[in-house]
Design an enzyme around this catalytic site. Structure first.
Site, PDB file in Angstrom:
ATOM      1  N   GLN A   1       0.851  -1.189   0.000  1.00 39.33           N
ATOM      2  CA  GLN A   1       0.000   0.000   0.000  1.00 39.33           C
ATOM      3  C   GLN A   1       0.891   1.245   0.000  1.00 39.33           C
ATOM      4  O   GLN A   1       1.749   1.407   0.877  1.00 39.33           O
ATOM      5  CB  GLN A   1      -0.916   0.044   1.218  1.00 39.33           C
ATOM      6  CG  GLN A   1      -1.907   1.202   1.133  1.00 39.33           C
ATOM      7  CD  GLN A   1      -2.677   1.435   2.410  1.00 39.33           C
ATOM      8  OE1 GLN A   1      -2.105   1.858   3.403  1.00 39.33           O
ATOM      9  NE2 GLN A   1      -3.974   1.171   2.386  1.00 39.33           N
TER      10      GLN A   1
ATOM     11  N   TYR B   1      -5.764  10.916   3.816  1.00 40.13           N
ATOM     12  CA  TYR B   1      -4.416  11.182   3.302  1.00 40.13           C
ATOM     13  C   TYR B   1      -4.495  11.876   1.934  1.00 40.13           C
ATOM     14  O   TYR B   1      -5.574  12.203   1.456  1.00 40.13           O
ATOM     15  CB  TYR B   1      -3.606   9.892   3.282  1.00 40.13           C
ATOM     16  CG  TYR B   1      -3.497   9.293   4.665  1.00 40.13           C
ATOM     17  CD1 TYR B   1      -3.080  10.073   5.751  1.00 40.13           C
ATOM     18  CD2 TYR B   1      -3.863   7.976   4.924  1.00 40.13           C
ATOM     19  CE1 TYR B   1      -3.021   9.550   7.033  1.00 40.13           C
ATOM     20  CE2 TYR B   1      -3.808   7.446   6.204  1.00 40.13           C
ATOM     21  CZ  TYR B   1      -3.392   8.235   7.250  1.00 40.13           C
ATOM     22  OH  TYR B   1      -3.345   7.724   8.525  1.00 40.13           O
TER      23      TYR B   1
END
Length: 329
Positions: free
Chosen positions: A98, A179
Site C-alpha cells: 500500500q 491522506y
C-alpha cells in the site's frame, strides 16, 4: 466448503482463498524509513492470507506522516522489503504494497529540513499527531503548485516501480483515511481554483492521474485502490460523498485495475451496493467483518474477497483457524 476457501482471480493472480489481510500501520521502521527484521517475521507469519496488503508505505520523504513508518524511496528500504517479499513467497503467499502519502496529516518534525506538510489547499486539519516528542497539533500545510503536483504523481509512479523491484506482486493506492489523494478528492480539504479543484471531476483528477501513472508503470492488473467513503478520519469532510465516490469509481473502468478495496466505518449509506456494480474488477469488502459475515457476503456475491484487520493481528494463522473452526485470540 466455505466460500472463503475457494479460489479468486485478482488482477493477474489466482489466489487460493478469499481472505485478505488489511493494511495496518505498525511503526516498526527506523527514522530512515527502513523496516526492521521484525517486519519480515510479521508478514511471513500471515502468508496464509490469499493476499496481504502491507501497512502504508511513503513514496517519498515528504509523504511520511507518522514516526517509524516505512518508505519505498531508497535502495536501503528496497533491500529490506525484498526480504519481506521473499519470506512471504517462500510460504506461498501474495503481497501488495500500500502506497500512502499522508499530505497534510504530518508534522515538520518528521519531514526533511522541518518542512511544512503539503496538501491541495492550505487548510489546517483539526487534531493532533504522534511525533517523536509526543502528541503535537497539526500545522497548516502548504498548498502544492501545479509543478509540484506533477512531481508527486511521478513519486507514486516511481514507488510502484520500486515495489515491483522489491518483489511485491502489486501495489495499492491509499485513497482513504484523510491522506493526500482523499484530501484532493474531498471538498472540505480542497479549495483549489485550478484543474485539481472545484468540480468533482477536478477533485478526482489527482487520484486518477496517480492511478494512470502507476498503471503505466506496472500494469493495471497489479494495481488496486482503497477507498473508505464517509469514514471521516483525519478531519476529512465532503459536501456530497455519494456523488464524489460514484464519479471516482465510474472512472476506474478503463484502467482494468486488479481490485477496488472498499472499507466502511459508520457510513449511513450502503456504498457497497452503490459501488460494486460500477466496478469491473475484483471487489474487496472490509470493515468489521467476522467469519459468518464474510461467508454471507461471498455467498450473496456482494464481494469477491473479504478484508480482515484486527483479527489478522491477533491471529497470524487466521485462515487455518477459520478452516478448523478454532477459537480466535
Amino acid at each position: 466448503m466455505s466460500p472463503l476457501f475457494t479460489p479468486v482471480q485478482i488482477g493477474r493472480y489466482t489466489l487460493p482463498n478469499r481472505l485478505v489481510m488489511a493494511p495496518m500501520t505498525r511503526s516498526r521502521a527506523d527514522d530512515n524509513g527502513i523496516p526492521s527484521d521484525l517486519v519480515v517475521t510479521y508478514y511471513a507469519q500471515r502468508a496464509g492470507a490469499g493476499l496481504i496488503i502491507t501497512e502504508g508505505v511513503f513514496p517519498s520523504a515528504m509523504g511520511k506522516g507518522y514516526v517509524r513508518t516505512p518508505g519505498i524511496a531508497t535502495d536501503e528500504q528496497i533491500a529490506v522489503w525484498k526480504k519481506v517479499t521473499e519470506a512471504v513467497h517462500a510460504k506461498g503467499g501474495r503481497i501488495f504494497m500500500q502506497i500512502m502519502h499522508c499530505g497534510r496529516i504530518s508534522h515538520p518534525s518528521m519531514l526533511p529540513n522541518a518542512a511544512q506538510p503539503v496538501a491541495p489547499s492550505a487548510i489546517k486539519p483539526a487534531g493532533q499527531t504522534w511525533t517523536g516528542a509526543g502528541m503535537e497539533e497539526f500545522v497548516t500545510p502548504r498548498e502544492l503548485t501545479l509543478d509540484e503536483i506533477a512531481g508527486v504523481i511521478n513519486e507514486y509512479r516511481l514507488a510502484a516501480r520500486r515495489a515491483i523491484e522489491a518483489g511485491f506482486d502489486g501495489v495499492e493506492l491509499h485513497t482513504a483515511s484523510g491522506y493526500l489523494p482523499e484530501q484532493f478528492l474531498s471538498s472540505g480539504s480542497n479549495q483549489r481554483q485550478d484543474q485539481y479543484g472545484g468540480s468533482v471531476e477536478n477533485r478526482a483528477r489527482f487520484a486518477l492521474d496517480v492511478l494512470n501513472a502507476m498503471v503505466a508503470e506496472v500494469g493495471g492488473d497489479r494495481v488496486g485502490i482503497k477507498i473508505s467513503p464517509e469514514m471521516g478520519f483525519n478531519d476529512i469532510t465532503d459536501a456530497n460523498p455519494q456523488e464524489t465516490y460514484t464519479y471516482l469509481v465510474d472512472q476506474l473502468r478503463d484502467l482494468n485495475l486488479a481490485y477496488l478495496h472498499v472499507a466502511l466505518f459508520g457510513a449511513n449509506v450502503d456504498y457497497h451496493s452503490l459501488l460494486r456494480p460500477r466496478f469491473n474488477g475484483a471487489y474487496l469488502m472490509g470493515g468489521g467483518l467476522d467469519q459468518t459475515g464474510a461467508e454471507s457476503v461471498l455467498t450473496d456475491k456482494r464481494a469477491d474477497a473479504t478484508v480482515f484487520g484486527g483479527a489478522f493481528l491477533a491471529n497470524p494463522d487466521l485462515p487455518e483457524r477459520f478452516l478448523q473452526g478454532a477459537p480466535l485470540n
